[in-house]
Design a protein around this motif. Structure first.
Motif, PDB file in Angstrom:
ATOM      1  N   CYS A  30      -6.774  -2.618  -4.346  1.00 43.46           N
ATOM      2  CA  CYS A  30      -5.618  -2.390  -3.575  1.00 43.46           C
ATOM      3  C   CYS A  30      -5.581  -2.950  -2.042  1.00 43.46           C
ATOM      4  O   CYS A  30      -4.653  -3.721  -1.473  1.00 43.46           O
ATOM      5  CB  CYS A  30      -5.489  -0.831  -3.209  1.00 43.46           C
ATOM      6  SG  CYS A  30      -4.871   0.027  -4.765  1.00 43.46           S
ATOM      7  N   LEU A  72       0.743  -1.129  -0.079  1.00 38.61           N
ATOM      8  CA  LEU A  72      -0.051   0.192   0.015  1.00 38.61           C
ATOM      9  C   LEU A  72       0.947   1.121   0.003  1.00 38.61           C
ATOM     10  O   LEU A  72       1.914   1.278   0.488  1.00 38.61           O
ATOM     11  CB  LEU A  72      -0.831   0.091   1.388  1.00 38.61           C
ATOM     12  CG  LEU A  72      -2.022  -1.089   1.284  1.00 38.61           C
ATOM     13  CD1 LEU A  72      -2.739  -1.237   2.842  1.00 38.61           C
ATOM     14  CD2 LEU A  72      -2.798  -0.938   0.246  1.00 38.61           C
ATOM     15  N   CYS A  73       0.521   2.215  -0.679  1.00 32.43           N
ATOM     16  CA  CYS A  73       1.270   3.522  -0.692  1.00 32.43           C
ATOM     17  C   CYS A  73       1.352   4.047   0.881  1.00 32.43           C
ATOM     18  O   CYS A  73       0.449   3.838   1.586  1.00 32.43           O
ATOM     19  CB  CYS A  73       0.612   4.909  -1.403  1.00 32.43           C
ATOM     20  SG  CYS A  73       0.328   4.137  -3.113  1.00 32.43           S
ATOM     21  N   CYS A 109      -1.549   5.305   2.840  1.00 32.86           N
ATOM     22  CA  CYS A 109      -2.997   4.815   2.276  1.00 32.86           C
ATOM     23  C   CYS A 109      -4.026   4.708   3.469  1.00 32.86           C
ATOM     24  O   CYS A 109      -3.735   3.921   4.484  1.00 32.86           O
ATOM     25  CB  CYS A 109      -2.781   3.334   1.648  1.00 32.86           C
ATOM     26  SG  CYS A 109      -4.323   2.809   0.810  1.00 32.86           S
ATOM     27  N   PRO A 110      -5.279   5.157   2.976  1.00 34.05           N
ATOM     28  CA  PRO A 110      -6.250   4.987   4.287  1.00 34.05           C
ATOM     29  C   PRO A 110      -6.422   3.318   4.575  1.00 34.05           C
ATOM     30  O   PRO A 110      -7.075   3.317   5.751  1.00 34.05           O
ATOM     31  CB  PRO A 110      -7.607   5.621   3.577  1.00 34.05           C
ATOM     32  CG  PRO A 110      -7.090   5.904   2.163  1.00 34.05           C
ATOM     33  CD  PRO A 110      -5.814   6.089   2.050  1.00 34.05           C
ATOM     34  N   HIS A 111      -6.360   2.685   3.655  1.00 32.12           N
ATOM     35  CA  HIS A 111      -6.644   1.161   3.975  1.00 32.12           C
ATOM     36  C   HIS A 111      -5.816   0.727   5.178  1.00 32.12           C
ATOM     37  O   HIS A 111      -6.360  -0.188   5.976  1.00 32.12           O
ATOM     38  CB  HIS A 111      -6.450   0.397   2.854  1.00 32.12           C
ATOM     39  CG  HIS A 111      -7.020   0.576   1.673  1.00 32.12           C
ATOM     40  ND1 HIS A 111      -8.436   1.184   1.550  1.00 32.12           N
ATOM     41  CD2 HIS A 111      -6.687   0.469   0.297  1.00 32.12           C
ATOM     42  CE1 HIS A 111      -8.995   1.241   0.404  1.00 32.12           C
ATOM     43  NE2 HIS A 111      -7.893   0.776  -0.339  1.00 32.12           N
ATOM     44  N   ASN A 137     -12.747   4.828  -0.775  1.00 34.81           N
ATOM     45  CA  ASN A 137     -11.630   5.935  -0.948  1.00 34.81           C
ATOM     46  C   ASN A 137     -12.130   6.976  -2.336  1.00 34.81           C
ATOM     47  O   ASN A 137     -11.266   7.342  -2.761  1.00 34.81           O
ATOM     48  CB  ASN A 137     -10.187   5.266  -1.197  1.00 34.81           C
ATOM     49  CG  ASN A 137     -10.266   4.300  -2.254  1.00 34.81           C
ATOM     50  OD1 ASN A 137     -11.221   4.109  -2.947  1.00 34.81           O
ATOM     51  ND2 ASN A 137      -9.169   3.531  -2.552  1.00 34.81           N
ATOM     52  N   CYS A 158      -8.130   7.985  -1.787  1.00 38.22           N
ATOM     53  CA  CYS A 158      -6.958   7.383  -2.016  1.00 38.22           C
ATOM     54  C   CYS A 158      -5.948   8.596  -2.588  1.00 38.22           C
ATOM     55  O   CYS A 158      -6.264   9.645  -3.276  1.00 38.22           O
ATOM     56  CB  CYS A 158      -7.291   6.698  -3.501  1.00 38.22           C
ATOM     57  SG  CYS A 158      -6.007   6.307  -4.399  1.00 38.22           S
ATOM     58  N   LEU A 159      -4.718   8.269  -2.201  1.00 38.16           N
ATOM     59  CA  LEU A 159      -3.645   9.401  -2.128  1.00 38.16           C
ATOM     60  C   LEU A 159      -3.261   9.486  -3.661  1.00 38.16           C
ATOM     61  O   LEU A 159      -3.091  10.761  -4.329  1.00 38.16           O
ATOM     62  CB  LEU A 159      -2.540   8.975  -1.509  1.00 38.16           C
ATOM     63  CG  LEU A 159      -2.556   8.743  -0.052  1.00 38.16           C
ATOM     64  CD1 LEU A 159      -1.332   8.220   0.648  1.00 38.16           C
ATOM     65  CD2 LEU A 159      -2.984   9.914   1.018  1.00 38.16           C
ATOM     66  N   GLU A 160      -3.423   8.492  -4.545  1.00 41.79           N
ATOM     67  CA  GLU A 160      -3.385   8.517  -5.889  1.00 41.79           C
ATOM     68  C   GLU A 160      -3.923   9.364  -6.477  1.00 41.79           C
ATOM     69  O   GLU A 160      -3.680  10.128  -7.381  1.00 41.79           O
ATOM     70  CB  GLU A 160      -3.100   7.071  -6.596  1.00 41.79           C
ATOM     71  CG  GLU A 160      -1.648   6.336  -6.447  1.00 41.79           C
ATOM     72  CD  GLU A 160      -0.521   6.920  -7.228  1.00 41.79           C
ATOM     73  OE1 GLU A 160      -0.537   7.073  -8.308  1.00 41.79           O
ATOM     74  OE2 GLU A 160       0.392   7.530  -6.349  1.00 41.79           O
ATOM     75  N   ALA A 219      -1.196   0.201  -8.857  1.00 38.12           N
ATOM     76  CA  ALA A 219      -0.713   1.379  -8.507  1.00 38.12           C
ATOM     77  C   ALA A 219      -0.064   1.515  -7.257  1.00 38.12           C
ATOM     78  O   ALA A 219       0.822   2.638  -7.443  1.00 38.12           O
ATOM     79  CB  ALA A 219      -2.212   2.330  -8.705  1.00 38.12           C
ATOM     80  N   GLN A 220       0.054   0.545  -6.554  1.00 38.03           N
ATOM     81  CA  GLN A 220       0.715   0.830  -5.210  1.00 38.03           C
ATOM     82  C   GLN A 220       2.254   0.910  -5.370  1.00 38.03           C
ATOM     83  O   GLN A 220       2.820   0.678  -6.523  1.00 38.03           O
ATOM     84  CB  GLN A 220       0.274  -0.259  -4.539  1.00 38.03           C
ATOM     85  CG  GLN A 220      -1.123  -0.663  -4.194  1.00 38.03           C
ATOM     86  CD  GLN A 220      -1.404  -1.507  -5.061  1.00 38.03           C
ATOM     87  OE1 GLN A 220      -0.919  -2.047  -6.244  1.00 38.03           O
ATOM     88  NE2 GLN A 220      -2.784  -2.159  -4.971  1.00 38.03           N
ATOM     89  N   GLY A 228      -8.731   2.507  -6.991  1.00 42.22           N
ATOM     90  CA  GLY A 228      -7.211   3.033  -6.911  1.00 42.22           C
ATOM     91  C   GLY A 228      -6.519   1.833  -7.730  1.00 42.22           C
ATOM     92  O   GLY A 228      -5.457   2.386  -8.424  1.00 42.22           O
TER      93      GLY A 228
HETATM   94  S1  SF4 Z   1      -3.352   3.726  -4.910  1.00 45.09           S
HETATM   95 FE1  SF4 Z   1      -5.014   4.517  -3.296  1.00 45.09          FE
HETATM   96  S2  SF4 Z   1      -5.928   2.991  -2.664  1.00 45.09           S
HETATM   97 FE2  SF4 Z   1      -4.247   2.105  -3.716  1.00 45.09          FE
HETATM   98  S3  SF4 Z   1      -2.543   1.891  -1.964  1.00 45.09           S
HETATM   99 FE3  SF4 Z   1      -2.267   3.802  -2.888  1.00 45.09          FE
HETATM  100  S4  SF4 Z   1      -3.536   5.033  -1.650  1.00 45.09           S
HETATM  101 FE4  SF4 Z   1      -3.883   3.088  -1.076  1.00 45.09          FE
END
Ligand code: SF4
Lengths: 531, 190
Positions: free
Chosen positions: A384, A353-354, A357-359, A454, A521-523, B42-43, A458
């Protein structure tokens, strides 16, 4: 003529735009997502005037919208990943019986090797099952050309046409020569409803025609197929990217095999028999299932040896590569550099996860709330947040198909395994979690649904969710979840305590509850800033 | 002429955009290019791999056959070691030396760098430090591109032009900062 440097997906989209596409529909899914993204970026003027380009709730709704546009007489397209075709299977298989008006291009991107998928099913099998013709490009140029060809074919035979690509073609770039765009069709609806109303008496008639039409397409493909002469007793049949992997090695072959490339289905039996009549051995190099290979066993005389995936010369699973077709061609492995003998194995680097990330915050409160329960189940879904199966979270225990988390948690709870928690993203919830929630309300099932909201899809690059976040609570209420059991949570560390407390309460409640854990989602936020 | 390049690193390091720049420059030089990337996740933080094939004739496979690549451009040293099998015996390696330690089992960096440096034709450089020196700490990927420029089968000026075009949308300051990082990289390997 002009050249553009295009990814396979983009080449398909541009081909469709140049063919006079009027309306396109899709649900995001790797490796097909870039097709719709290209339409969205060029909706105003990439082809012959503006086009409708829309993300949809799922592949079935997308398919049905494309059917409606075709009914209106306009050229339409639906694109999806291979497993999306399972979701759209009902309209797909039935659409073979329709008397298609505006050309209908169905693009399906398969993912052999499962770079970003749960299986590696081969859509050529599905096309044949439905008796829908299938085109399979071998490179970016063919992707462009075949998208255009598919519309011509579709309108001529009045049936949908499937265009199948695989990951490496979808996601590789090369120069493509383009041709002048064709004008869009005007709106001119179907006048004869019996080509579109599949009541049994009409459907029986339509099916007979579909079967005859399918064989007529085979005859056309046979007439165009060319066997390239060789000078030995080996025949090589290639399909799709298999052609490129064969060509990569061709120069090293001592003798020249007899050759046939199959880029269109139903496959050309006559040409395949002609090839077989020249050789004693036929090797099939195809990506995906041993589809041509298996059918050949019924088509060719038994004296001809058929080699490929089922006989072990080519791996039965995973992707083809320029290297793994070499043993079948009698070539040794290419020497390359290597690490010193005994060098320690390199650790893998799984995606994560980034950071931020909220998750991660949602998994943190979920795990704490569940801590007191020795027996429990947490089902997961696709997005994600599926990474929640891996350390450091190890929070979810399943990932099967879109929307399954809620259905499986419900089934487990009904079978006596409680507490049952379903973890699902907002986009996946709308895709096909919703009917499962209806079931849960209907049977007052004892489960807790945790929707990770989110506001985006994502994993595929932050496409907007089909409905904005503010609606999600209203949807859960409208389905009939008790108002005191629908909660909005905020996926922030600062709200951890409150989130744990609410979650604990709902775990104890013996009925359906829905927790919506919100944070963007941050992205998606980054993407919105850039735009 | 055939020139295959393996680009590898960790998600978020900008490896794919470097591949796009090289392809653009190669096409300006009249070469054919085929680029292959695997997208999807995307992560951040996973392995990222791209193949870029250049030739003065048709290119068949979108992916590079083993033992064929002329250049490995690595944005992370451990990742570089993963793809040695794709390199021809005379290949060059240009790699960043600073590790991305986002996994618990990351080995000792000295060992990783020693192994990398023992491969003939390899160059490991502190691209981050050079990028900082150039005044653009985010442009380690441009430093590496600069360091590899001398090996590519077309004049480096074409790369500079590709950088200008590629970043034009983001304004002159961004273009200049990336060009500076690129030139720093060139100087580091001359
Ligand atoms: S792309 Fe968005 S939902 Fe996916 S890991 Fe990154 S921040 Fe979380």
């Amino acid at each position: 003529m002009p050249f553009e440097n295009l990814m396979g997906d983009e080449a398909i989209a541009l081909g469709a735009l140049h063919a006079g596409l009027s309306a396109a529909f899709a649900y995001p899914g790797t490796p097909s997502t870039e097709i719709m993204e290209y339409y969205l970026d060029h909706a105003e003027g990439g082809g012959s005037g503006p086009v409708v380009a829309q993300w949809c709730s799922n592949e079935k709704t997308a398919y049905e919208a494309a059917l409606g546009a075709s009914f209106a007489g306009r050229r339409s397209s639906v694109s999806m990943k291979h497993v999306g075709l399972n979701v759209a299977a009902d309209p797909f298989v039935n659409s073979a019986l329709l008397k298609i008006k505006g050309g209908l291009l169905v693009v399906v991107a398969d993912d052999p090797g499962m770079h970003s998928s749960q299986d590696e099913q081969d859509s050529r099998v599905f096309a044949d099952f439905a008796r829908i013709p299938c085109l399979e490009p071998a490179d970016q140029q063919e992707a462009y050309d075949m998208a255009r060809e598919a519309f011509e074919l579709s309108e001529r035979i009045m049936a949908p046409v499937l265009l199948r690509v695989t990951t490496r073609l979808a996601h590789s770039r090369a120069a493509v020569e383009t041709r002048a765009p064709r004008a869009q069709n005007p709106v001119a609806k179907v006048e004869d409803r019996w080509g579109w109303t599949l009541m049994p008496q009409a459907a029986r008639e339509r099916w007979k025609r579909a079967l005859v039409g399918y064989e007529a397409v085979r005859s056309e493909i046979e007439a165009a197929a060319r066997v390239e002469p060789g000078d030995c007793d080996l025949g090589v049949v290639t399909t799709g990217l298999g052609l490129e992997y064969y060509r990569e090695n061709e120069a090293e072959l001592g003798r020249r095999p007899w050759r046939l490339h199959v880029g269109r289905y139903p496959m050309p039996y006559a040409a395949l028999r002609e090839l077989a009549s020249k050789v004693s051995r036929v090797l099939v190099i195809e990506e995906g299932y041993p589809f041509v290979e298996r059918e050949l066993r019924g088509v060719l005389p038994s004296a001809v040896a058929i080699e490929g995936k089922e006989t072990g010369q080519i791996p039965l699973d995973g992707e083809l590569s320029p290297d793994n077709v070499r043993p079948a061609l009698g070539l040794p492995p290419r020497p390359g550099l290597s690490r010193a003998a005994g060098a320690p194995e390199l650790p893998r680097r799984p995606p994560q996860l980034c950071p931020g990330c909220p998750h991660a915050d949602s998994y943190a409160f979920l795990k704490e709330a569940l801590a007191g329960y020795p027996s429990r189940v947490v089902t997961g879904d696709i997005g994600c947040y599926t990474l929640g199966a891996l350390p450091p979270f190890e929070a979810i225990e399943t990932c099967v198909d879109m929307g399954a988390s809620i259905g499986m948690a419900r089934g487990a709870a009904e079978a006596g395994l409680v507490p049952a928690v379903a973890v699902i993203g907002d986009s996946t919830f709308y895709h096909s979690g919703l009917p499962n929630l209806v079931d849960a309300v209907s049977h007052n099932s004892n489960l807790t649904v945790l929707i990770l909201d989110n506001s985006t899809t994502g994993m595929t690059g932050a496409q907007p969710t089909i409905l904005p976040s503010e609606r999600l609570k209203a949807v859960a209420l409208a389905v009939g979840v008790g108002p005191e059991h629908v909660h909005l949570l905020s996926a922030h560390k600062g709200d951890h305590g409150r989130n744990v407390e609410i979650m604990r309460r709902e775990l104890a409640y013996e009925g359906p509850s829905v927790l919506i854990s919100e944070r963007g989602c941050l992205e998606a936020i980054k993407k919105a800033r850039k735009a | 002429m055939k020139y295959d390049i393996v680009l590898c690193g960790v998600g978020g390091q900008g490896g794919i955009s470097v591949s796009v720049l090289i392809a653009r420059a190669a096409m300006d030089a009249g070469l054919a290019a085929k680029q292959s990337e695997v997208h999807g996740m995307a992560q951040r933080g996973g392995e990222v791999l791209a193949h870029l094939r250049l030739a003065d004739g048709p290119i068949a496979s979108p992916t590079i056959p083993r033992g064929s690549a002329s250049l490995l451009l690595a944005f992370e040293p451990l990742e570089a070691l993963r793809y040695l099998g794709w390199l021809s015996p005379s290949a060059r390696i240009v790699s960043a030396s600073s590790p991305v330690r986002n996994i618990p089992s990351y080995p000792e960096i000295e060992g990783v760098l020693a192994e990398l440096r023992s491969v003939p034709g390899s160059l490991a450089l502190d691209a981050e430090a050079l990028a900082r020196e150039a005044g653009n700490p985010k442009a380690a990927n441009m430093v590496l591109l600069g360091a590899a420029a001398a090996y590519l089968p077309f004049p480096p000026e074409l790369l500079a032009r590709a950088i200008e075009l590629g970043f034009a949308r983001k304004g002159e300051a961004v273009v200049a900062a990336n060009l500076r990082a690129f030139e720093h990289g060139r100087a580091a390997n001359s």
